[in-house]
Design a protein around this motif. Sequence first.
Motif, mmCIF file in Angstrom:
data_model
loop_
_atom_site.group_PDB
_atom_site.id
_atom_site.type_symbol
_atom_site.label_atom_id
_atom_site.label_comp_id
_atom_site.label_asym_id
_atom_site.label_seq_id
_atom_site.Cartn_x
_atom_site.Cartn_y
_atom_site.Cartn_z
ATOM 1 N N ILE A 156 1.779 -6.455 -5.360
ATOM 2 C CA ILE A 156 1.073 -5.475 -6.188
ATOM 3 C C ILE A 156 0.958 -4.165 -5.416
ATOM 4 N N THR A 157 1.398 -3.085 -6.019
ATOM 5 C CA THR A 157 1.275 -1.790 -5.346
ATOM 6 C C THR A 157 -0.189 -1.328 -5.386
ATOM 7 N N CYS A 158 -0.573 -0.588 -4.345
ATOM 8 C CA CYS A 158 -1.913 0.013 -4.279
ATOM 9 C C CYS A 158 -1.659 1.406 -3.719
ATOM 10 N N ASP A 159 -1.227 2.324 -4.593
ATOM 11 C CA ASP A 159 -0.576 3.547 -4.103
ATOM 12 C C ASP A 159 -0.856 4.785 -4.952
ATOM 13 N N GLY A 160 -1.866 4.719 -5.808
ATOM 14 C CA GLY A 160 -2.201 5.903 -6.610
ATOM 15 C C GLY A 160 -1.066 6.352 -7.529
ATOM 16 N N GLY A 161 -0.155 5.441 -7.834
ATOM 17 C CA GLY A 161 0.923 5.765 -8.768
ATOM 18 C C GLY A 161 2.216 6.229 -8.109
ATOM 19 N N ALA A 162 2.288 6.148 -6.777
ATOM 20 C CA ALA A 162 3.478 6.683 -6.073
ATOM 21 C C ALA A 162 4.771 6.022 -6.530
ATOM 22 N N VAL A 163 4.719 4.711 -6.751
ATOM 23 C CA VAL A 163 5.949 4.016 -7.153
ATOM 24 C C VAL A 163 6.142 4.076 -8.670
ATOM 25 N N ASN A 164 5.102 3.792 -9.419
ATOM 26 C CA ASN A 164 5.276 3.583 -10.862
ATOM 27 C C ASN A 164 4.939 4.787 -11.729
ATOM 28 N N ALA A 165 4.431 5.866 -11.136
ATOM 29 C CA ALA A 165 4.054 7.022 -11.965
ATOM 30 C C ALA A 165 4.663 8.320 -11.432
ATOM 31 N N THR A 166 5.839 8.202 -10.809
ATOM 32 C CA THR A 166 6.520 9.423 -10.400
ATOM 33 C C THR A 166 7.954 9.408 -10.939
ATOM 34 N N ALA A 191 -1.355 13.607 0.131
ATOM 35 C CA ALA A 191 -2.239 13.438 -1.030
ATOM 36 C C ALA A 191 -1.703 14.209 -2.238
ATOM 37 N N GLU A 192 -1.204 15.397 -1.988
ATOM 38 C CA GLU A 192 -0.678 16.241 -3.070
ATOM 39 C C GLU A 192 0.517 15.582 -3.780
ATOM 40 N N SER A 193 1.269 14.779 -3.009
ATOM 41 C CA SER A 193 2.471 14.153 -3.587
ATOM 42 C C SER A 193 2.166 12.890 -4.391
ATOM 43 N N ILE A 194 0.924 12.440 -4.316
ATOM 44 C CA ILE A 194 0.537 11.192 -4.998
ATOM 45 C C ILE A 194 -0.012 11.534 -6.388
ATOM 46 N N PRO A 207 0.821 -1.212 0.000
ATOM 47 C CA PRO A 207 0.000 0.000 0.000
ATOM 48 C C PRO A 207 0.857 1.266 0.000
ATOM 49 N N GLY A 208 0.291 2.297 -0.587
ATOM 50 C CA GLY A 208 0.784 3.653 -0.397
ATOM 51 C C GLY A 208 0.072 4.214 0.830
ATOM 52 N N PRO A 209 -0.185 5.526 0.892
ATOM 53 C CA PRO A 209 -0.807 6.107 2.089
ATOM 54 C C PRO A 209 -2.312 5.811 2.218
ATOM 55 N N PHE A 210 -2.693 5.350 3.414
ATOM 56 C CA PHE A 210 -4.098 5.095 3.756
ATOM 57 C C PHE A 210 -4.372 5.689 5.128
ATOM 58 N N ASP A 211 -5.599 6.130 5.339
ATOM 59 C CA ASP A 211 -6.007 6.675 6.633
ATOM 60 C C ASP A 211 -5.870 5.588 7.697
ATOM 61 N N SER A 212 -5.018 5.832 8.680
ATOM 62 C CA SER A 212 -4.819 4.838 9.735
ATOM 63 C C SER A 212 -4.132 5.497 10.917
ATOM 64 N N HIS A 213 -4.122 4.761 12.027
ATOM 65 C CA HIS A 213 -3.421 5.224 13.220
ATOM 66 C C HIS A 213 -1.925 5.362 12.907
ATOM 67 N N MET A 214 -1.377 4.363 12.203
ATOM 68 C CA MET A 214 0.066 4.342 11.945
ATOM 69 C C MET A 214 0.515 5.562 11.151
#
Length: 263
Positions: free
Chosen positions: A253-263, A219-222, A199-206
């Motif tokens: 599998i990434t789930c990150d709004g493109g953070a790894v593969n689209a930046t 969010a802006e960086s994604i 995962p990329g960023p998700f709403d969580s305690h961590m």
Amino acid sequence: MSLDISSLFSVERKVAVVTGGSRGIGEMLASGFLANGAKVYITARKEDALNLKAKELAEKFGGECIPFCVDLSNIEGVNEFVKFISDCEPEGVDFLINNAGAAWGHPFESFPESGWDKVMDLNVKSPFFLTQKFKTLLAKKGNSEDPSRVVNIASIDGIRLPLMETFSYTASKSAIIHLTRHLAKTLVKDNIIVNAIAPGPFDSHMLGKAVNFDYSFIAESIPRKRIGSPEDIAGLCLYLCSRAGAYTVGETITCDGGAVNAT
Ligand SMILES: NC(=O)c1ccc[n+]([C@@H]2O[C@H](COP(=O)([O-])OP(=O)(O)OC[C@H]3O[C@@H](n4cnc5c(N)ncnc54)[C@H](OP(=O)(O)O)[C@@H]3O)[C@@H](O)[C@H]2O)c1
């Protein structure tokens, strides 16, 4: 052959175990299973919050959500949990989702040993021993047509470099990605398929406590300009656990709004 979505992606009447299901990503994954007719076991250490969450999810989705309070960072906790599930589900378990995880941020110069032990114990050692000790239960349910599944929750921080000084966390997440392939190779012959989600960023305690629960900068960086949602992560996990994912093996599998593969 059945290609309609309702059977291709079905998890109905399956039994899923989600570690760390009391909040954050684990709650999102447990919700995805419950909303689609699976029976779900969730774990955490904080008993009241865990029991409340199990009740809330069962009421919301109308299924069975069973809590079990345990510390999974040590072998005693892992054994206790496996015994509980073996007693409850003698016929076996379909999905093991190794989600419970911990992070530790500290400057390089004084990063402590305890910051390695806590993170490696929970993020790497625990998923290994849970998978080892769940093997019999998973093998009972899996067959070549419908294998059982293990999904490890890794992180994009195990693939690319993070902004924060989370040295043991990045190492642990790289480790679980490679361990996923190794476990996949070992277990595929037993009709147990092992994959991971990064995962990329998700709403969580961590993540929330690291950014004062203000995700706007992240969010802006994604590339997709938002953090992840329950639909994003539950959808991917449902794919990996359903008939649709039965030929995907050892993958992360990434789930990150493109953070790894689209930046
Ligand atoms: N949120 C993100 O942006 C993000 C991004 C990439 C990867 N991830 C990964 O996603 C997974 C879930 O993280 P999250 O962000 O949802 O974290 P979270 O909100 O802190 O939730 C962690 C869950 O694990 C449980 N847990 C923690 N330590 C445990 C232990 N020793 N034994 C048993 N359960 C324990 C927690 O409950 P108790 O505290 O009550 O035990 C809680 O249910 C982790 O593996 C994390 O590395 C998260």
